[in-house]
Each structure stands twice: as C-alpha cells, then as structure tokens.
Write a protein that holds these residues in place. Structure first.
Motif, PDB file in Angstrom:
ATOM      1  N   ILE A   1     -13.535   2.362   1.298  1.00 22.37           N
ATOM      2  CA  ILE A   1     -13.893   3.043   2.558  1.00 22.37           C
ATOM      3  C   ILE A   1     -13.207   4.412   2.675  1.00 22.37           C
TER       4      ILE A   1
ATOM      5  N   LYS B   1     -18.142  14.740   0.591  1.00 19.27           N
ATOM      6  CA  LYS B   1     -16.681  14.756   0.690  1.00 19.27           C
ATOM      7  C   LYS B   1     -16.040  15.135  -0.651  1.00 19.27           C
TER       8      LYS B   1
ATOM      9  N   PHE C   1      -5.936   4.868   9.755  1.00 21.31           N
ATOM     10  CA  PHE C   1      -6.537   5.623   8.660  1.00 21.31           C
ATOM     11  C   PHE C   1      -6.642   7.123   8.943  1.00 21.31           C
TER      12      PHE C   1
ATOM     13  N   HIS D   1     -10.312   9.787  16.105  1.00 19.71           N
ATOM     14  CA  HIS D   1      -9.605   8.752  15.336  1.00 19.71           C
ATOM     15  C   HIS D   1      -8.094   8.936  15.346  1.00 19.71           C
TER      16      HIS D   1
ATOM     17  N   ARG E   1     -23.664   5.383  -0.766  1.00 19.44           N
ATOM     18  CA  ARG E   1     -22.367   4.680  -0.828  1.00 19.44           C
ATOM     19  C   ARG E   1     -22.473   3.372  -1.620  1.00 19.44           C
TER      20      ARG E   1
ATOM     21  N   TYR F   1      -7.392  13.358   2.821  1.00 24.42           N
ATOM     22  CA  TYR F   1      -8.536  13.234   1.890  1.00 24.42           C
ATOM     23  C   TYR F   1      -9.533  14.373   2.112  1.00 24.42           C
TER      24      TYR F   1
HETATM   25  P1  CMP Z   1     -16.693   8.970   8.236  1.00 28.85           P
HETATM   26  O1  CMP Z   1     -18.126   8.571   8.386  1.00 28.85           O
HETATM   27  O2  CMP Z   1     -16.438  10.377   7.786  1.00 28.85           O
HETATM   28  O3  CMP Z   1     -15.892   8.731   9.609  1.00 28.85           O
HETATM   29  C1  CMP Z   1     -14.534   8.356   9.659  1.00 28.85           C
HETATM   30  C2  CMP Z   1     -13.913   8.293   8.286  1.00 28.85           C
HETATM   31  O4  CMP Z   1     -12.620   7.740   8.194  1.00 28.85           O
HETATM   32  C3  CMP Z   1     -14.766   7.402   7.443  1.00 28.85           C
HETATM   33  O5  CMP Z   1     -16.015   8.005   7.154  1.00 28.85           O
HETATM   34  C4  CMP Z   1     -13.862   7.166   6.235  1.00 28.85           C
HETATM   35  O6  CMP Z   1     -13.933   8.243   5.318  1.00 28.85           O
HETATM   36  C5  CMP Z   1     -12.471   7.222   6.869  1.00 28.85           C
HETATM   37  N1  CMP Z   1     -11.822   5.912   6.883  1.00 28.85           N
HETATM   38  C6  CMP Z   1     -10.825   5.558   6.076  1.00 28.85           C
HETATM   39  N2  CMP Z   1     -10.420   4.307   6.347  1.00 28.85           N
HETATM   40  C7  CMP Z   1     -11.187   3.851   7.347  1.00 28.85           C
HETATM   41  C8  CMP Z   1     -11.277   2.627   8.061  1.00 28.85           C
HETATM   42  N3  CMP Z   1     -10.471   1.598   7.809  1.00 28.85           N
HETATM   43  N4  CMP Z   1     -12.214   2.514   9.023  1.00 28.85           N
HETATM   44  C9  CMP Z   1     -13.044   3.548   9.294  1.00 28.85           C
HETATM   45  N5  CMP Z   1     -13.016   4.741   8.645  1.00 28.85           N
HETATM   46  C10 CMP Z   1     -12.104   4.875   7.677  1.00 28.85           C
END
Ligand code: CMP
Length: 149
Positions: free
Chosen positions: A109, A9, A57, A52, A102, A64
């Motif tokens: 997150i 990312k 988020f 989502h 991570r 982002y």
């Molecule tokens: P990713 O595995 O790319 O899938 C969904 C993305 O949403 C997650 O990683 C995070 O980068 C982003 N994200 C930001 N806030 C949240 C949250 N509260 N819960 C889940 N995903 C989040």
C-alpha cells in the motif's frame, strides 16, 4: 464531462511504468488535458495529504511522494473520476483486481504506483494544487464521438 488529477508516483516513474500507465488511461478513453514531470516539494506534499496528518502512514507517504520525480496529469471524460479509480484498482494493491494498474504492478500500500482524485471537490482542489489554469488544454479528439453520446 469531468476532470480528475492523476499522479504516477515515484515508484511508477522509477520502475519505468509511465508509458504503461498513461496507455491504460488513454485506451480507457480518458483525454489528457494536462501532463508534466515534476519533483513534489515537502510543502506541496503536506498540503496534498493534509487530511491524513497525524495518521501512522502520513510521514512515510510524504517522504515517498517527495523522494523522486512524479508525473502529474489531468484526465477528462464522462465520469472520469470513477473510471480512473477503476482503472487504478483499490488503494491496497493486494485488494486491487488483476487487470488494474495496482493489481498488475503493485504489492504494498505504501508503493501503490498511482494516485487519483476520489470525488469532484477533491479533484478541483488537487488540480489547482498541481496545475495553473493555463497549463490545461481543452480540445476534442476525432475519436471522442465514438466514446460517449
Ligand atoms: P493515495 O490514493 O495517494 O492516498 C493516500 C496515500 O497514503 C495512499 O494512496 C498510499 O500511497 C498512502 N498510504 C500508505 N499507507 C497507507 C495506509 N495504511 N492506508 C492508507 N493509505 C496509505
């Protein structure tokens, strides 16, 4: 043999962790089938994160993911999806074990460094979003016979 889509990312690229992240997947034994640097468009991010839409988020995640370049790759190997997710660690860096990407490099997150497909159907969909079939290369490494039967 399974394929998964991985994204380093924008925070991973900006923090100069591209080599570190790729090295961890390589050392795990996963084989790179596709790799490129790109800037994700708003339309592509919206398509990727469509499930989502409406969540608190969602907008932040789209902003982002489109804020700076990313490195996208297709990795392959036996159980590549599960292996890559284990190497990345849990979604929230504070829950990710030390030794994972991570867990070693993240705190938040919303800046969790990497994305990896979560299941075979998702991997197929995500690979098609980021790669044309001709951008993926099938080959064997001399070490492949030493990684699995
Ligand atoms: P990713 O595995 O790319 O899938 C969904 C993305 O949403 C997650 O990683 C995070 O980068 C982003 N994200 C930001 N806030 C949240 C949250 N509260 N819960 C889940 N995903 C989040």
């Amino acid at each position: 043999m399974e394929r998964t889509l991985i994204i380093i990312k924008p925070d991973g690229v900006q923090r100069s962790l591209v080599g570190e992240v790729i090295a961890r997947f390589e050392r795990r034994g996963l084989r790179i089938a596709g790799l490129k640097l790109m800037h994700i468009s708003r339309a592509l991010a919206e398509e990727h994160y469509a499930e989502h839409k409406g969540k608190p988020f969602y907008e932040g995640t789209v902003r982002y993911m489109t804020s700076a370049p990313v490195v996208v790759m297709v990795l392959e190997g036996p159980n590549a999806i599960q292996a890559a997710r284990q190497t990345m660690g849990k979604t929230h860096p504070l829950e990710a074990a030390p030794g994972t990407i991570r867990g070693d490099f993240g705190l938040d997150i919303a800046r969790n460094l990497v994305h990896g497909s979560d299941k075979p159907e998702t991997a197929e969909r995500e690979i098609a979003l980021y790669f044309k079939p001709e951008e993926l290369v099938s080959y064997q490494r001399v070490t492949d016979a030493w990684l699995s039967e």
